[in-house]
Design a protein around this motif. Structure first.
Motif, short mmCIF file in Angstrom:
data_model
loop_
_atom_site.label_atom_id
_atom_site.label_comp_id
_atom_site.label_asym_id
_atom_site.label_seq_id
_atom_site.Cartn_x
_atom_site.Cartn_y
_atom_site.Cartn_z
N ALA A 121 0.58 20.72 49.29
CA ALA A 121 1.40 19.83 50.11
C ALA A 121 1.84 20.59 51.34
O ALA A 121 2.76 21.41 51.28
CB ALA A 121 2.59 19.33 49.30
N VAL A 175 -2.73 17.64 51.25
CA VAL A 175 -2.01 16.59 51.97
C VAL A 175 -1.20 17.28 53.06
O VAL A 175 -0.51 18.26 52.79
CB VAL A 175 -1.07 15.80 51.03
CG1 VAL A 175 -0.30 14.74 51.82
CG2 VAL A 175 -1.85 15.16 49.89
N ARG A 235 1.33 16.97 56.71
CA ARG A 235 2.21 16.18 57.57
C ARG A 235 1.45 15.76 58.82
O ARG A 235 0.78 16.57 59.46
CB ARG A 235 3.43 17.01 57.94
CG ARG A 235 4.42 16.32 58.85
CD ARG A 235 5.66 17.17 59.04
NE ARG A 235 6.54 16.58 60.04
CZ ARG A 235 7.76 17.03 60.32
NH1 ARG A 235 8.23 18.09 59.66
NH2 ARG A 235 8.50 16.45 61.24
N GLN A 261 -5.51 13.90 53.27
CA GLN A 261 -4.64 12.86 53.82
C GLN A 261 -3.65 13.48 54.78
O GLN A 261 -3.19 14.61 54.58
CB GLN A 261 -3.86 12.14 52.72
CG GLN A 261 -4.70 11.33 51.75
CD GLN A 261 -3.84 10.51 50.80
OE1 GLN A 261 -2.87 9.86 51.20
NE2 GLN A 261 -4.18 10.55 49.52
N VAL A 280 0.06 12.31 56.27
CA VAL A 280 1.09 11.32 55.98
C VAL A 280 2.39 11.72 56.69
O VAL A 280 2.48 12.77 57.32
CB VAL A 280 1.33 11.19 54.46
CG1 VAL A 280 0.05 10.74 53.76
CG2 VAL A 280 1.81 12.51 53.87
N ALA A 321 6.65 11.90 53.05
CA ALA A 321 5.69 11.52 52.00
C ALA A 321 4.77 12.64 51.57
O ALA A 321 3.98 12.45 50.64
CB ALA A 321 4.86 10.32 52.47
N VAL A 322 4.85 13.80 52.21
CA VAL A 322 3.89 14.87 51.91
C VAL A 322 3.94 15.28 50.44
O VAL A 322 2.93 15.25 49.72
CB VAL A 322 4.12 16.10 52.82
CG1 VAL A 322 3.24 17.27 52.36
CG2 VAL A 322 3.80 15.76 54.26
N SER A 325 5.54 13.90 47.82
CA SER A 325 5.39 12.81 46.86
C SER A 325 3.93 12.35 46.77
O SER A 325 3.44 12.02 45.67
CB SER A 325 6.29 11.62 47.23
OG SER A 325 5.96 11.10 48.50
N THR A 326 3.22 12.34 47.90
CA THR A 326 1.81 11.96 47.87
C THR A 326 0.99 12.99 47.11
O THR A 326 0.11 12.63 46.31
CB THR A 326 1.26 11.82 49.31
OG1 THR A 326 2.00 10.82 50.00
CG2 THR A 326 -0.21 11.44 49.30
N ALA A 327 1.29 14.26 47.32
CA ALA A 327 0.58 15.32 46.59
C ALA A 327 0.83 15.19 45.09
O ALA A 327 -0.10 15.35 44.28
CB ALA A 327 1.04 16.68 47.09
N GLU A 348 1.54 12.44 43.48
CA GLU A 348 0.82 11.25 43.01
C GLU A 348 -0.66 11.58 42.76
O GLU A 348 -1.24 11.15 41.75
CB GLU A 348 0.94 10.12 44.03
CG GLU A 348 2.32 9.49 44.10
CD GLU A 348 2.43 8.50 45.24
OE1 GLU A 348 1.38 8.20 45.88
OE2 GLU A 348 3.55 8.03 45.51
N ILE A 349 -1.26 12.31 43.69
CA ILE A 349 -2.67 12.70 43.52
C ILE A 349 -2.82 13.56 42.27
O ILE A 349 -3.74 13.35 41.46
CB ILE A 349 -3.15 13.47 44.76
CG1 ILE A 349 -3.21 12.54 45.97
CG2 ILE A 349 -4.54 14.09 44.50
CD1 ILE A 349 -3.48 13.26 47.28
#
Length: 223
Positions: free
Chosen positions: A95, A115, A117, A174, A176, A180-181, A183-185, A187-188
């Motif tokens: 992230a 992921v 920023r 991605q 983002v 969201a950096v 949280s997206t990581a 989630e993946i």
């Protein structure tokens, strides 16, 4: 210093809130965290993240300047970290909330996914500008994880890639918003926790066998 937390089945390794350079103590702490992730049982994955302006600024050049007699051993330790992350038997996600430069950028490449920023921060391999050639292991890692044209440009021009450009060239998966950096990581990573185990480790070891062999060559790590 790095710290390890766990959110459900996802381990989150925070690399720190400074430049997160590869000081020997930092390397020891990261290695200990990876030990804990590997020893855990059941579904799991790993996210590495950081707090502040930097994800990682790479080698600790200040420490190296006063410990030149340890240079080769230091490089071997850094290579070991790259090899370990590249072959870790869990899914790994970096992230990138801030700058990832030099060995810090290489460390991110050793992860399965990245992921970044979108609006601020750079991913960069500045070695051509700072007159420090890539070691054979570093070159092997970069070229095993990036498309040939992207690796060529990144390595010889020292281009600074923002999040959108890094995503467009496949350096990251991605780009983002800052919020969201992480949280997206996560989630993946969460979506892949059931992949953890020996089979995944074997797949990675065979997929990246040439790069891993070069990274683990402790007899001539500097080329």
């Amino acid at each position: 210093m790095p710290s390890l937390d766990r959110q459900d089945n996802v381990f989150v390794l925070d690399l720190g809130d400074g430049e997160n350079r590869f000081h020997p103590d930092w390397l020891t702490a990261v290695s200990a965290a990876l030990d804990e992730v590997e020893k855990a049982e059941g579904p799991r994955a790993l996210v590495t993240a950081a707090t502040g302006k930097f994800y990682s600024n790479g080698l600790d050049l200040d420490w190296l300047s006063t410990h030149t007699d340890h240079y080769q051993d230091y490089v071997v330790t850094v290579h070991d970290l790259f090899a370990r992350m590249l072959s870790l038997p869990v899914i790994t996600v970096a992230a990138l909330q801030g700058h990832a430069f030099a060995a810090g950028a290489m460390f991110s490449l050793a992860h399965d996914f990245r992921v970044m920023r979108a609006d601020r921060g750079y991913w960069c391999l500045p070695e051509a500008d700072i007159n420090i050639p890539f070691t054979p292991g570093m070159a092997a890692l970069i070229q095993s994880r990036l498309a040939p044209q992207t690796a060529h440009e990144a390595m010889i021009t020292a281009r600074r890639y923002g999040g959108a450009d890094a995503a467009a060239t496949g350096i990251v998966d991605q780009a983002v918003t800052a919020e969201a950096v992480r949280s997206t990581a996560i989630e993946i990573a969460q979506a892949q926790v059931n992949k953890a185990g020996d089979t995944l480790g074997t797949i990675k070891a065979r997929m990246y066998a040439p790069a891993l062999a070069t990274l683990r060559d402790s007899t001539n790590p500097l080329g």
